[in-house]
Design an enzyme around this catalytic site. Structure first.
Site, PDB file in Angstrom:
ATOM      1  N   TYR A 159      -2.375  28.654  45.573  1.00 59.14           N
ATOM      2  CA  TYR A 159      -2.896  27.963  44.117  1.00 59.14           C
ATOM      3  C   TYR A 159      -3.915  27.200  44.219  1.00 59.14           C
ATOM      4  CZ  TYR A 159      -1.818  25.764  39.506  1.00 59.14           C
ATOM      5  OH  TYR A 159      -1.900  25.349  38.365  1.00 59.14           O
ATOM      6  N   LYS A 207      -7.561  27.868  42.312  1.00 62.87           N
ATOM      7  CA  LYS A 207      -7.898  26.846  41.137  1.00 62.87           C
ATOM      8  C   LYS A 207      -9.369  26.050  41.630  1.00 62.87           C
ATOM      9  CE  LYS A 207      -4.736  27.150  38.143  1.00 62.87           C
ATOM     10  NZ  LYS A 207      -5.236  27.925  36.983  1.00 62.87           N
TER      11      LYS A 207
HETATM   12  P1  NAP Z   1       3.087  29.111  31.785  1.00 62.06           P
HETATM   13  O1  NAP Z   1       3.936  28.287  30.806  1.00 62.06           O
HETATM   14  O2  NAP Z   1       3.805  29.681  32.893  1.00 62.06           O
HETATM   15  O3  NAP Z   1       2.422  30.147  31.123  1.00 62.06           O
HETATM   16  C1  NAP Z   1       1.728  31.100  31.672  1.00 62.06           C
HETATM   17  C2  NAP Z   1       1.013  32.246  30.754  1.00 62.06           C
HETATM   18  O4  NAP Z   1       0.122  33.017  31.395  1.00 62.06           O
HETATM   19  C3  NAP Z   1       2.001  32.826  30.194  1.00 62.06           C
HETATM   20  O5  NAP Z   1       1.559  33.249  28.678  1.00 62.06           O
HETATM   21  C4  NAP Z   1       2.096  34.295  30.627  1.00 62.06           C
HETATM   22  O6  NAP Z   1       2.214  35.425  29.779  1.00 62.06           O
HETATM   23  C5  NAP Z   1       0.529  34.348  31.100  1.00 62.06           C
HETATM   24  N1  NAP Z   1       0.175  35.255  32.288  1.00 62.06           N
HETATM   25  C6  NAP Z   1       0.827  35.170  33.689  1.00 62.06           C
HETATM   26  N2  NAP Z   1       0.336  36.163  34.312  1.00 62.06           N
HETATM   27  C7  NAP Z   1      -0.458  36.834  33.599  1.00 62.06           C
HETATM   28  C8  NAP Z   1      -1.581  38.080  33.568  1.00 62.06           C
HETATM   29  N3  NAP Z   1      -1.566  38.722  34.749  1.00 62.06           N
HETATM   30  N4  NAP Z   1      -2.223  38.546  32.462  1.00 62.06           N
HETATM   31  C9  NAP Z   1      -2.036  37.879  31.196  1.00 62.06           C
HETATM   32  N5  NAP Z   1      -1.317  36.865  30.948  1.00 62.06           N
HETATM   33  C10 NAP Z   1      -0.697  36.460  32.157  1.00 62.06           C
HETATM   34  O7  NAP Z   1       2.184  28.194  32.431  1.00 62.06           O
HETATM   35  P2  NAP Z   1       1.389  27.010  32.079  1.00 62.06           P
HETATM   36  O8  NAP Z   1       1.902  25.701  32.714  1.00 62.06           O
HETATM   37  O9  NAP Z   1       1.157  26.949  30.638  1.00 62.06           O
HETATM   38  O10 NAP Z   1       0.111  27.219  32.840  1.00 62.06           O
HETATM   39  C11 NAP Z   1      -1.158  27.669  32.011  1.00 62.06           C
HETATM   40  C12 NAP Z   1      -2.452  27.549  32.905  1.00 62.06           C
HETATM   41  O11 NAP Z   1      -2.600  26.110  33.155  1.00 62.06           O
HETATM   42  C13 NAP Z   1      -2.317  28.033  34.309  1.00 62.06           C
HETATM   43  O12 NAP Z   1      -3.489  28.495  34.783  1.00 62.06           O
HETATM   44  C14 NAP Z   1      -1.722  27.086  35.262  1.00 62.06           C
HETATM   45  O13 NAP Z   1      -2.124  27.429  36.479  1.00 62.06           O
HETATM   46  C15 NAP Z   1      -2.548  25.671  34.404  1.00 62.06           C
HETATM   47  N6  NAP Z   1      -1.931  24.414  34.977  1.00 62.06           N
HETATM   48  C16 NAP Z   1      -0.783  24.237  34.690  1.00 62.06           C
HETATM   49  C17 NAP Z   1      -0.301  22.760  34.767  1.00 62.06           C
HETATM   50  C18 NAP Z   1       1.053  22.629  34.677  1.00 62.06           C
HETATM   51  O14 NAP Z   1       1.499  21.405  35.162  1.00 62.06           O
HETATM   52  N7  NAP Z   1       1.863  23.274  33.710  1.00 62.06           N
HETATM   53  C19 NAP Z   1      -1.037  21.926  35.362  1.00 62.06           C
HETATM   54  C20 NAP Z   1      -2.393  22.447  35.879  1.00 62.06           C
HETATM   55  C21 NAP Z   1      -2.745  23.507  35.421  1.00 62.06           C
HETATM   56  P3  NAP Z   1       3.405  36.533  30.170  1.00 62.06           P
HETATM   57  O15 NAP Z   1       4.805  35.794  29.867  1.00 62.06           O
HETATM   58  O16 NAP Z   1       3.183  37.480  28.894  1.00 62.06           O
HETATM   59  O17 NAP Z   1       3.259  37.193  31.189  1.00 62.06           O
END
Ligand code: NAP
Length: 249
Positions: free
Chosen positions: A156, A160
């Site tokens: 990861y 990133k």
């Molecule tokens: P999340 O709730 O798990 O949502 C992930 C989203 O990505 C879902 O809408 C999922 O859609 C979509 N997705 C996954 N694989 C995909 C693919 N191959 N093609 C198209 N869509 C895909 O995650 P989140 O926490 O909101 O994270 C969003 C972003 O923020 C990510 O890049 C994550 O690394 C980053 N981030 C998150 C955090 C945190 O603490 N949560 C911190 C830093 C960065 P489906 O369900 O339809 O697959």
């Protein structure tokens, strides 16, 4: 509030979590939104309804953005539906955490493809039309993990950190066409991605965050909306941390 009136945005992974909040915030600021998802069709349709019910414009578009052809089809479909794409937010992401000796090759491949290759795929597909229209905003959602590293996240963190390199290189390539490319680096945000962390670890993490709390999805969406706006037209190749002060400098 930075407005996005009449802009057309593609937000990858917008069916839930941060992507959903970005889609809703963009619509609130006047943008038309292509709500990308991979498998969560119902959730994506709910995001579209939340936008159209209050007079906004949006459509759900299925595509696995880790796949080169499907990412191309996503951008094509957005252009066909809404006429053009002004803003691309590469937000889709996943985790497969483990210490390196327990991490499988597949865990590396899936995370790199979903988090990093996906962004390159979508940028590759959208840049030509942005160059032609001499306008574009690309915002990549990276992470504090890509800046500072995190044990159990070699895959990861690498994905990133790679996104940050992609952001800076592409920013240099397309700057002359008034296209900006920036990254937003959230710290900890309560979404499905972080839902497996036990409550006591969550509480302990707060002690390391100067602002003393996790981010809300809206905290991140506001930063993405700013980077996507005309007000950010002189900012490119930057990484904006939204982490309560977790990583400074
Ligand atoms: P999340 O709730 O798990 O949502 C992930 C989203 O990505 C879902 O809408 C999922 O859609 C979509 N997705 C996954 N694989 C995909 C693919 N191959 N093609 C198209 N869509 C895909 O995650 P989140 O926490 O909101 O994270 C969003 C972003 O923020 C990510 O890049 C994550 O690394 C980053 N981030 C998150 C955090 C945190 O603490 N949560 C911190 C830093 C960065 P489906 O369900 O339809 O697959």
């Amino acid at each position: 509030m930075a407005q996005l009136a009449d802009r057309v945005a593609v937000v990858t992974g917008a069916s839930r979590g941060i992507g959903r909040a970005v889609a809703l915030e963009f619509a609130r600021r006047g943008a038309t939104v292509a709500v990308n998802y991979n498998s969560s069709a119902e959730a994506a349709e709910e995001v579209v309804r939340a936008i159209t019910d209050v007079g906004g414009k949006a459509a759900a578009i299925q595509a696995d953005v880790s796949n080169f052809e499907q990412a191309g089809m996503l951008i094509e479909a957005a252009i066909k539906t809404f006429g053009r794409v002004d803003i691309l937010v590469n937000n889709a992401g996943t985790t497969r955490d483990n210490l390196i000796l327990r991490m499988k090759e597949e865990d590396w491949d899936v995370v790199i493809d979903t988090n990093l290759k996906s962004a390159w795929n979508c940028c590759r597909a959208v840049v030509r039309s942005m160059m032609k229209q001499r306008y574009g905003r690309i915002v990549n959602v990276t992470s504090v993990s890509g800046i500072a590293g995190n044990e159990g996240q070699t895959n990861y963190s690498a994905s990133k950190a790679g996104l940050i390199g992609l952001t800076k290189s592409l920013a240099r390539e397309v700057a002359s066409r008034s296209i900006t490319v920036n990254a937003v680096a959230p710290g900890f945000v309560p979404t499905e991605l972080t839902s497996t962390l036990p409550p006591d670890i969550r509480d302990r993490l707060n002690d390391h965050i100067p602002l003393g709390r996790w981010a809300t999805v809206e905290d991140v969406a506001y930063a993405v909306a700013f980077m996507a706006s005309d007000e950010a037209s002189y900012i490119t190749g930057q990484v904006l941390s939204v982490d309560g002060g977790l990583v400074m400098g």
